[in-house]
Design an enzyme around this catalytic site. Structure first.
Site, short mmCIF file in Angstrom:
data_model
loop_
_atom_site.label_atom_id
_atom_site.label_comp_id
_atom_site.label_asym_id
_atom_site.label_seq_id
_atom_site.Cartn_x
_atom_site.Cartn_y
_atom_site.Cartn_z
N ASP A 1 -28.59 -21.67 -44.85
CA ASP A 1 -28.12 -21.77 -46.23
C ASP A 1 -26.67 -21.34 -46.34
OD1 ASP A 1 -30.50 -22.65 -47.27
OD2 ASP A 1 -31.24 -20.64 -47.75
N TYR B 1 -32.91 -13.08 -36.03
CA TYR B 1 -32.07 -12.87 -37.21
C TYR B 1 -31.91 -11.38 -37.45
CZ TYR B 1 -32.52 -17.79 -38.63
OH TYR B 1 -32.47 -19.15 -38.69
#
Length: 277
Positions: A61, A124
């Site tokens: 994103d 992540y």
């Protein structure tokens, strides 16, 4: 299905993204500025007609950074990997001369190597600064004034380990990927805590075989919710993990600023990265 190289050579590229300026990394209608569009334009300048082969490892994103972002492309002429890195970095600048992405390394790879499908796992990291004063905008982190409970954060993180339907922590994309299996295998899920002159740093690290849309940010938001003074209990948190698609949302999806794609494991298919001197 991976497209095979007919003529030329397939290359893997290793990039670093600041998480700024680009409206994500995926293909978007013109003229939305995405990493895919910018990189494709650069590749077309180097080797006209090869941009269509570009494939990214993930659809990040807008606002999400990456210290390890891979792509592959098929070029119709052979390049020295280090020369390819230098040539791309000469083009990966915006008209204002600002740089929001950098190519760190490149490698010639097999014709069936795929930046997305060849990956075995991705890692992540989500960083949070707890302090009395907000950080400067250049720092990639979420700012909180109040400290969440560290013990609850760690307990919640451990509940994610193993294979689960984690769609209750994700969002729908509105495309064909919404019909894919929501089962995901989480290999590592833990919080780290550190302190410096700015305040208390909270870093969440999660490694898994794959992630749903906004899943990591949903997981972080849920953990922060139950670890706050007015948060929900670990019982409701466990219930959300068990409920899958039928789960009620716990907390809010955490902002993109703070999330970084930090590692991708390709196992035996790991490219032989070559870095320019």
């Amino acid at each position: 299905m991976t497209t095979m190289v007919v003529n030329g050579q397939r290359y893997a590229l290793l990039l670093e993204l600041a998480g700024t300026h680009y409206a994500g990394t995926a293909i978007q209608p013109a003229p939305i500025p995405t990493l895919h569009r910018h990189l494709a334009e650069c590749l077309d300048q180097l080797c006209p007609g090869t941009a269509a082969s570009l494939q990214c490892c993930s659809r990040l994103d807008a606002g999400v950074a990456a210290s390890c972002f891979t792509v592959h492309c098929d070029l119709n002429q052979n390049w020295s990997p280090t020369k390819l890195v230098q040539a791309l970095n000469g083009l990966l600048r915006w008209p204002d001369h600002q740089r929001h992405a950098s190519c760190l390394a490149a490698a010639a790879v097999a014709a069936d190597w795929d930046a997305w499908r060849s990956a075995r796992s991705k890692t992540y990291r989500y960083r949070i600064l707890c302090s009395g004063a907000p950080p400067l905008h250049q720092q990639h982190c979420l700012w909180l004034r109040r400290q969440p409970r560290h013990d609850i954060l760690q307990q919640a993180a451990h509940l994610f380990l193993g294979q689960h339907d984690l769609s209750g922590f994700a969002c729908l994309r509105g495309d064909a990927s919404d019909l894919w299996s929501p089962q995901r295998h989480i290999l590592r899920s833990q919080w780290e805590f550190d302190e410096d002159q700015r305040g208390q740093w909270l870093t969440y690290e999660v490694c898994g075989t794959g992630f749903l849309y906004k899943q990591v940010r949903g997981m972080v938001g849920a953990m922060l919710s139950i670890a706050s003074r007015d948060g929900e209990s670990l019982i409701s948190f466990s219930a959300a993990i068990a409920a899958g698609r039928q789960a009620s949302r716990v907390g809010d999806v955490a902002p993109a600023k703070g999330l970084t794609l930090s590692a991708i494991d390709y196992g035996q298919a790991q490219p032989n990265w070559q870095h320019p001197a």
